[in-house]
Scaffold this motif. Sequence first.
Motif, PDB file in Angstrom:
ATOM      1  N   VAL A  53       0.832  -1.205   0.000  1.00 54.08           N
ATOM      2  CA  VAL A  53       0.000   0.000   0.000  1.00 54.08           C
ATOM      3  C   VAL A  53       0.866   1.253   0.000  1.00 54.08           C
ATOM      4  O   VAL A  53       0.590   2.225  -0.714  1.00 54.08           O
ATOM      5  CB  VAL A  53      -0.968  -0.005   1.197  1.00 54.08           C
ATOM      6  CG1 VAL A  53      -1.587   1.380   1.397  1.00 54.08           C
ATOM      7  CG2 VAL A  53      -2.054  -1.045   0.991  1.00 54.08           C
ATOM      8  N   VAL A  57       0.565   4.113  -2.795  1.00 53.21           N
ATOM      9  CA  VAL A  57       0.250   5.496  -2.432  1.00 53.21           C
ATOM     10  C   VAL A  57       1.386   6.414  -2.867  1.00 53.21           C
ATOM     11  O   VAL A  57       1.166   7.506  -3.407  1.00 53.21           O
ATOM     12  CB  VAL A  57      -0.003   5.624  -0.917  1.00 53.21           C
ATOM     13  CG1 VAL A  57      -0.104   7.092  -0.502  1.00 53.21           C
ATOM     14  CG2 VAL A  57      -1.277   4.888  -0.528  1.00 53.21           C
ATOM     15  N   ALA A  64      -5.323   7.955  -0.216  1.00 50.88           N
ATOM     16  CA  ALA A  64      -5.900   7.688   1.106  1.00 50.88           C
ATOM     17  C   ALA A  64      -6.735   8.882   1.535  1.00 50.88           C
ATOM     18  O   ALA A  64      -6.380  10.038   1.289  1.00 50.88           O
ATOM     19  CB  ALA A  64      -4.779   7.436   2.118  1.00 50.88           C
ATOM     20  N   LEU A  81      -8.748   3.639   1.478  1.00 49.17           N
ATOM     21  CA  LEU A  81      -7.876   3.674   0.302  1.00 49.17           C
ATOM     22  C   LEU A  81      -8.719   3.486  -0.942  1.00 49.17           C
ATOM     23  O   LEU A  81      -9.646   2.672  -0.968  1.00 49.17           O
ATOM     24  CB  LEU A  81      -6.817   2.579   0.389  1.00 49.17           C
ATOM     25  CG  LEU A  81      -5.894   2.659   1.607  1.00 49.17           C
ATOM     26  CD1 LEU A  81      -5.186   1.332   1.821  1.00 49.17           C
ATOM     27  CD2 LEU A  81      -4.887   3.780   1.428  1.00 49.17           C
TER      28      LEU A  81
END
Length: 409
Positions: A53, A57, A64, A81
């Motif tokens: 993740v 990101v 997020a 997310l």
Amino acid sequence: MLSGMQEHDGPLTRLRRSHEHSVLDLLRRHGPLSRAELGTRSGLSRTTLYDIVAGLVGSGAVVASTPHVEVRKRGRPVEKLSLNPAAGEAVGIDFARRAVHVAAVNFAHEVIGSASEPHTADLSWPERVDIAERLLGTLATVPSDDPAHSGSAVHLDALSAIGVGVVGPITDPGSERAHAQGIDGLPDLLRKRFGVSVLLDNNTRLAALAEAVWGAAADSSDVLYLRLSHGVGGGLVVGGALHRGRYGLSGEFGHVVVDPVGRQCECGGTGCLETRAALDAVLNRYREAGGRAGDLAGFLAAAAAGEPPALQVLERVGHDVGSVLAAVCHAVGPGVIVVGGELAEAGPALLEPVERSLRQHLMPMARHHIDVRRATLGEAGSALGGIALVLHESPLLSHYPRPVSEENA
């Protein structure tokens, strides 16, 4: 771009990429999810999930956010997310002999849309690039008809790269062959127009890649793709990898000889399959047989109506195609053959003769191990293949050399 996208070799890189795709697929199917929900649905360990993740990101593929204040429950707000479709895009362009086709995907690898426009065969490259830019502009202003992509559009200023398909073998853009093809300045022209990296490859091989990634042959690791259009060409997926060949000459099935005393081909040979199965050749054979339709649409309509001259021509074309496919099958042993291009729109009237001839010419032990299918991606196939080339993530490209780019121009 996704982490590891430029490093497409090695088991650890492939494993990480698999985890990234798993997370992206979950977000695509279920919408915003918390890390805990992702962990439950993906089965990844907490440490692995958080690492994946963080990479997504950091690259911008995932964003997020926390719920709006009025919908929060008691306690600490749970961060959700979601995909970030506007973070970047990839575009594919197919410069076919007589048309331009474009397609685009967003950063989440969702297809935003595709568009096509025919043109005369002698149109200059700057004019073809103008068409491509205008078609992409239509994608940028017209939302998708698919409710799942409502409001999606191509942001031309967010492009990360363009994958481009052109007719014929692709080597060094500065070579004499490239000059003869007229493509020696194309990568630089596109780079200046769009301001991003450009990857150039044979458009029929890109169509084979797309059919093997998203289309009719997505379930097979050994695929023979044949396109019957204004030219005849193809592509090979061997052992789960797209095969380019030395000097980019793989898949030139249109130049396999079927009639040693036949007509001269543009390649300089005699009696190539292209002289008998390309669209102009098929229409000529049809008129010689007494057919009256003046163009491909009329010919296909005549075949659908059961007109004898049209069906007879398709029978003969199918015989020629099947004999060539059999010869290639004996060399590479595919499990699936995909037939595409405008002529494939004839459907069973063409594919059934192809299958009969194929099985007639194959070794008996091979006849029941090959599945013949019609291509499913249509005109956008090569443009979608260009996108797959840009993303360079598919295992089909794990051993595939990076194609010609504007840095080589």
